[in-house]
Design an enzyme around this catalytic site. Structure first.
Site, PDB file in Angstrom:
ATOM      1  N   LYS A 130       0.845  -1.208   0.000  1.00  0.00           N
ATOM      2  CA  LYS A 130       0.000   0.000   0.000  1.00  0.00           C
ATOM      3  C   LYS A 130       0.876   1.252   0.000  1.00  0.00           C
ATOM      4  O   LYS A 130       0.701   2.151  -0.814  1.00  0.00           O
ATOM      5  CB  LYS A 130      -0.895  -0.009   1.254  1.00  0.00           C
ATOM      6  CG  LYS A 130      -1.555   1.329   1.534  1.00  0.00           C
ATOM      7  CD  LYS A 130      -2.467   1.276   2.740  1.00  0.00           C
ATOM      8  CE  LYS A 130      -1.815   1.498   4.083  1.00  0.00           C
ATOM      9  NZ  LYS A 130      -1.449   2.890   4.395  1.00  0.00           N
ATOM     10  N   ASN A 131       1.827   1.307   0.939  1.00  0.00           N
ATOM     11  CA  ASN A 131       2.622   2.526   1.092  1.00  0.00           C
ATOM     12  C   ASN A 131       3.703   2.677   0.015  1.00  0.00           C
ATOM     13  O   ASN A 131       4.384   3.695  -0.044  1.00  0.00           O
ATOM     14  CB  ASN A 131       3.227   2.587   2.504  1.00  0.00           C
ATOM     15  CG  ASN A 131       2.145   2.775   3.553  1.00  0.00           C
ATOM     16  OD1 ASN A 131       1.011   3.108   3.231  1.00  0.00           O
ATOM     17  ND2 ASN A 131       2.492   2.547   4.817  1.00  0.00           N
ATOM     18  N   ARG A 136      -4.817  10.358   4.807  1.00  0.00           N
ATOM     19  CA  ARG A 136      -3.794  11.389   4.975  1.00  0.00           C
ATOM     20  C   ARG A 136      -2.780  11.394   3.851  1.00  0.00           C
ATOM     21  O   ARG A 136      -2.213  12.433   3.515  1.00  0.00           O
ATOM     22  CB  ARG A 136      -3.046  11.182   6.293  1.00  0.00           C
ATOM     23  CG  ARG A 136      -3.904  11.082   7.495  1.00  0.00           C
ATOM     24  CD  ARG A 136      -3.054  10.780   8.693  1.00  0.00           C
ATOM     25  NE  ARG A 136      -2.037  11.796   8.875  1.00  0.00           N
ATOM     26  CZ  ARG A 136      -2.244  12.961   9.452  1.00  0.00           C
ATOM     27  NH1 ARG A 136      -3.415  13.255   9.935  1.00  0.00           N
ATOM     28  NH2 ARG A 136      -1.266  13.836   9.560  1.00  0.00           N
ATOM     29  N   ILE A 196       7.409   6.258  17.441  1.00  0.00           N
ATOM     30  CA  ILE A 196       7.085   7.032  16.231  1.00  0.00           C
ATOM     31  C   ILE A 196       5.813   7.857  16.415  1.00  0.00           C
ATOM     32  O   ILE A 196       5.784   9.041  16.134  1.00  0.00           O
ATOM     33  CB  ILE A 196       6.938   6.108  14.984  1.00  0.00           C
ATOM     34  CG1 ILE A 196       8.153   5.183  14.842  1.00  0.00           C
ATOM     35  CG2 ILE A 196       6.718   6.934  13.714  1.00  0.00           C
ATOM     36  CD1 ILE A 196       9.468   5.852  14.508  1.00  0.00           C
ATOM     37  N   ARG A 203      -8.834  -0.665   4.162  1.00  0.00           N
ATOM     38  CA  ARG A 203      -7.943   0.387   3.672  1.00  0.00           C
ATOM     39  C   ARG A 203      -6.588  -0.193   3.276  1.00  0.00           C
ATOM     40  O   ARG A 203      -5.945   0.316   2.365  1.00  0.00           O
ATOM     41  CB  ARG A 203      -7.688   1.433   4.776  1.00  0.00           C
ATOM     42  CG  ARG A 203      -8.840   2.360   5.013  1.00  0.00           C
ATOM     43  CD  ARG A 203      -8.385   3.482   5.914  1.00  0.00           C
ATOM     44  NE  ARG A 203      -7.073   3.948   5.495  1.00  0.00           N
ATOM     45  CZ  ARG A 203      -6.140   4.438   6.308  1.00  0.00           C
ATOM     46  NH1 ARG A 203      -6.387   4.558   7.591  1.00  0.00           N
ATOM     47  NH2 ARG A 203      -4.985   4.821   5.847  1.00  0.00           N
TER      48      ARG A 203
HETATM   49  N1  EPU Z   1       6.319  14.133  11.611  1.00  0.00           N
HETATM   50  C1  EPU Z   1       6.268  15.450  11.973  1.00  0.00           C
HETATM   51  N2  EPU Z   1       6.081  16.382  10.989  1.00  0.00           N
HETATM   52  C2  EPU Z   1       5.943  16.043   9.681  1.00  0.00           C
HETATM   53  C3  EPU Z   1       5.999  14.689   9.322  1.00  0.00           C
HETATM   54  C4  EPU Z   1       6.198  13.757  10.311  1.00  0.00           C
HETATM   55  O1  EPU Z   1       6.390  15.789  13.148  1.00  0.00           O
HETATM   56  O2  EPU Z   1       5.794  16.934   8.849  1.00  0.00           O
HETATM   57  C5  EPU Z   1       6.525  13.101  12.635  1.00  0.00           C
HETATM   58  C6  EPU Z   1       5.294  12.188  12.786  1.00  0.00           C
HETATM   59  O3  EPU Z   1       4.314  12.755  13.618  1.00  0.00           O
HETATM   60  C7  EPU Z   1       5.918  10.945  13.327  1.00  0.00           C
HETATM   61  C8  EPU Z   1       7.278  10.884  12.613  1.00  0.00           C
HETATM   62  O4  EPU Z   1       7.542  12.215  12.198  1.00  0.00           O
HETATM   63  O5  EPU Z   1       6.150  11.084  14.694  1.00  0.00           O
HETATM   64  C9  EPU Z   1       7.355   9.968  11.423  1.00  0.00           C
HETATM   65  O6  EPU Z   1       6.207  10.110  10.623  1.00  0.00           O
HETATM   66  P1  EPU Z   1       6.240   9.915   9.046  1.00  0.00           P
HETATM   67  O7  EPU Z   1       6.150  11.234   8.396  1.00  0.00           O
HETATM   68  O8  EPU Z   1       7.375   9.039   8.663  1.00  0.00           O
HETATM   69  O9  EPU Z   1       4.864   9.144   8.794  1.00  0.00           O
HETATM   70  P2  EPU Z   1       3.988   9.253   7.499  1.00  0.00           P
HETATM   71  O10 EPU Z   1       4.855   9.519   6.338  1.00  0.00           O
HETATM   72  O11 EPU Z   1       2.836  10.153   7.744  1.00  0.00           O
HETATM   73  C10 EPU Z   1       4.164   6.733   6.809  1.00  0.00           C
HETATM   74  C11 EPU Z   1       3.207   5.611   6.552  1.00  0.00           C
HETATM   75  C12 EPU Z   1       2.580   5.166   7.859  1.00  0.00           C
HETATM   76  C13 EPU Z   1       3.710   4.709   8.786  1.00  0.00           C
HETATM   77  C14 EPU Z   1       4.726   5.851   8.980  1.00  0.00           C
HETATM   78  C15 EPU Z   1       5.938   5.454   9.800  1.00  0.00           C
HETATM   79  C16 EPU Z   1       2.481   6.065   4.283  1.00  0.00           C
HETATM   80  C17 EPU Z   1       1.392   6.460   3.365  1.00  0.00           C
HETATM   81  N3  EPU Z   1       2.208   6.069   5.607  1.00  0.00           N
HETATM   82  O12 EPU Z   1       3.399   7.780   7.402  1.00  0.00           O
HETATM   83  O13 EPU Z   1       1.743   4.064   7.559  1.00  0.00           O
HETATM   84  O14 EPU Z   1       3.182   4.355  10.039  1.00  0.00           O
HETATM   85  O15 EPU Z   1       5.194   6.287   7.686  1.00  0.00           O
HETATM   86  O16 EPU Z   1       6.587   4.385   9.222  1.00  0.00           O
HETATM   87  O17 EPU Z   1       3.572   5.721   3.832  1.00  0.00           O
HETATM   88  C18 EPU Z   1      -0.068   2.610   7.854  1.00  0.00           C
HETATM   89  O18 EPU Z   1       0.203   2.111   6.749  1.00  0.00           O
HETATM   90  O19 EPU Z   1      -0.884   2.063   8.658  1.00  0.00           O
HETATM   91  C19 EPU Z   1       0.583   3.836   8.271  1.00  0.00           C
HETATM   92  C20 EPU Z   1       0.131   4.607   9.254  1.00  0.00           C
END
Ligand code: EPU
Length: 420
Positions: free
Chosen positions: A22-23, A93, A328, A398
């Site tokens: 998915k990701n 998101r 995280i 999802r």
């Molecule tokens: N963070 C910030 N500011 C930002 C971006 C991130 O503070 O602008 C923080 C987040 O709050 C978190 C950390 O940085 O504490 C890492 O978050 P990250 O940005 O890596 O998460 P994401 O990109 O929103 C993706 C996956 C998630 C997965 C996380 C961590 C996708 C579409 N989503 O989310 O997947 O948990 O990386 O590996 O790639 C899921 O598939 O169930 C899912 C939630």
């Protein structure tokens, strides 16, 4: 809306084919917005999140067709709109992934700011700071991020305080068409990012540092359409490995990449679960008692936060104490209250859960709160004595392609029924 019912206590035997990630698919589908033409994407999973991002692309002017069950063709000749509405972003998101490509191609993007979600506040400030570094002007108005750039974006150094997966992906896509070189420091290294880099490289982007936390993007003036296969879903793979660990049995997972689960494999072996890895397969056997392990979630290659809820369900089945640190997301323990309803003894202290394994779980009525929490309840249900009834399973749809069908095929007694 459906619920899932599980008659627990059956061991699992047979073969499960893993779907595309998915990701991995979400950013690659967003990347098709970067240039006109028809892109071909193989190994796309059939999921609600994929349908949502395709719906978003259509509102922007793209068209798509499924050539077969898992192959998508996306045409992005006429991208005329630049807005991702609140209606779409609030259901997924990852819709923010269109920000980078739209800004790079059209010089304008208006994307609803995602609110908090079940697992934490999840801001997108890193994405926004990154775009500003590349010369975009950003304004927040009425809940939307309005990003503009006059001419092309300009390469710069972007540093992430914490490696962000979608943040790295968004900046990579924007920088691919920027003027000059962008350096992304402390970039995320998840395999899905390497998958996106391969797609962008196929489109003609110039990127160095794949698989490292320092990415160099030498911007080019134009890109061309490309073909790419989505990597196997490592979180789906991990979920099934843990499920077999919990229910017991002997299952071979095919079409997967064992190298993408370094930390989980070590932990499962320490739990007393036997794993035999091939190039694209993993055989998992569990017959004896489970041993307790401690877990700390970390960015890749550390233990994935997306498998924390599932391993917690497994730890409730040991007869020892397990400490699970969630590093995280600040609120990713919503499954704890539901696991407790099944007889688990879990105490939460801040970002730490202390699981006192009881060696067993009892079936109960529980509620899914987010995607991975739902998967942990399915795992708990497979191992529990008696009937488990999981409501709000739309979360599972999802991100898991035919979870019920795949588990049924290896001997689980699991089925769906309409809720009420
Ligand atoms: N963070 C910030 N500011 C930002 C971006 C991130 O503070 O602008 C923080 C987040 O709050 C978190 C950390 O940085 O504490 C890492 O978050 P990250 O940005 O890596 O998460 P994401 O990109 O929103 C993706 C996956 C998630 C997965 C996380 C961590 C996708 C579409 N989503 O989310 O997947 O948990 O990386 O590996 O790639 C899921 O598939 O169930 C899912 C939630």
């Amino acid at each position: 809306m459906d619920k899932i019912l599980i008659e627990g206590g059956r061991s699992l035997r047979g073969e499960i084919k893993i779907s595309g990630a998915k990701n991995g698919a979400l950013p690659i589908i967003a990347a098709t917005l970067l240039c006109p033409g028809t892109h071909t994407i193989y190994n796309v999973p059939e999921l609600r999140d994929i349908r949502t991002i395709l719906q978003l692309l259509v509102t922007l002017g793209a068209t798509w067709e499924r050539i077969d069950k898992h192959t998508l063709k996306i045409n992005s000749d006429n991208i005329t709109e630049f807005e991702a509405s609140y209606e779409l972003v609030k259901t997924m998101r990852a819709s923010v992934l269109v920000l980078g490509p739209l800004l790079a191609r059209l010089g304008r993007a208006r994307v609803s700011l995602p609110g908090g979600c079940a697992i934490g506040a999840r801001p997108i400030d890193f994405h926004m700071q990154g775009f500003q570094k590349l010369g975009a002007q950003l304004e927040l108005e009425q809940g939307y991020v309005d990003a503009k750039v006059c001419g092309r974006l300009r390469g710069n150094t972007v540093y992430f305080d914490i490696p962000s997966v979608t943040g790295t992906e968004n900046i990579l896509m924007a920088a691919a068409l920027a003027e000059g070189t962008t350096i992304i420091k402390n970039a995320a290294k998840e395999p899905e990012i390497a998958n996106l880099i391969d797609m962008l490289t196929g489109m003609g982007a110039k990127i160095e540092g794949r698989d490292t936390d320092r990415l160099l993007v030498h911007g080019v003036k134009s890109l061309k359409p490309a073909e790419i296969a989505i990597i196997p879903d490592r979180i789906e793979t991990g979920t099934f490995l843990i499920a077999v660990g919990a229910a017991g049995g002997d299952v071979t997972l095919t079409n997967c990449n064992p190298a993408h689960l370094p930390s989980l494999s070590e932990k499962l072996r320490s739990c007393g679960i036997y794993l035999e890895t091939g190039e694209k397969s993993i055989r998992v056997i569990r017959s004896g008692p489970l041993k307790n392990v401690d877990i700390k979630t970390m960015p890749y290659p550390g233990f994935p936060t997306d498998l924390q809820a599932q391993i917690m369900a497994l730890m409730t089945l040991t007869s020892g104490l397990s400490v699970i640190h969630e590093n995280i997301f600040e609120n990713r323990f919503m499954h704890v209250a539901e696991l407790r309803r099944m007889g688990a003894d879990i105490m939460v202290e801040g970002g730490k859960a202390i699981v006192k394994g009881q060696g067993k779980l009892e079936g109960a009525q529980v509620m899914a709160t987010d995607l991975r929490a739902s998967a942990s309840l399915v795992i708990a249900g497979l191992a529990a004595r008696g009937l488990t009834e999981i409501s709000r399973v739309y979360h599972l749809d999802r991100g898991y392609d035919d979870l019920v069908g795949k588990l049924s095929a290896v001997g689980a007694k699991i089925w769906r029924e309409p809720e009420n």
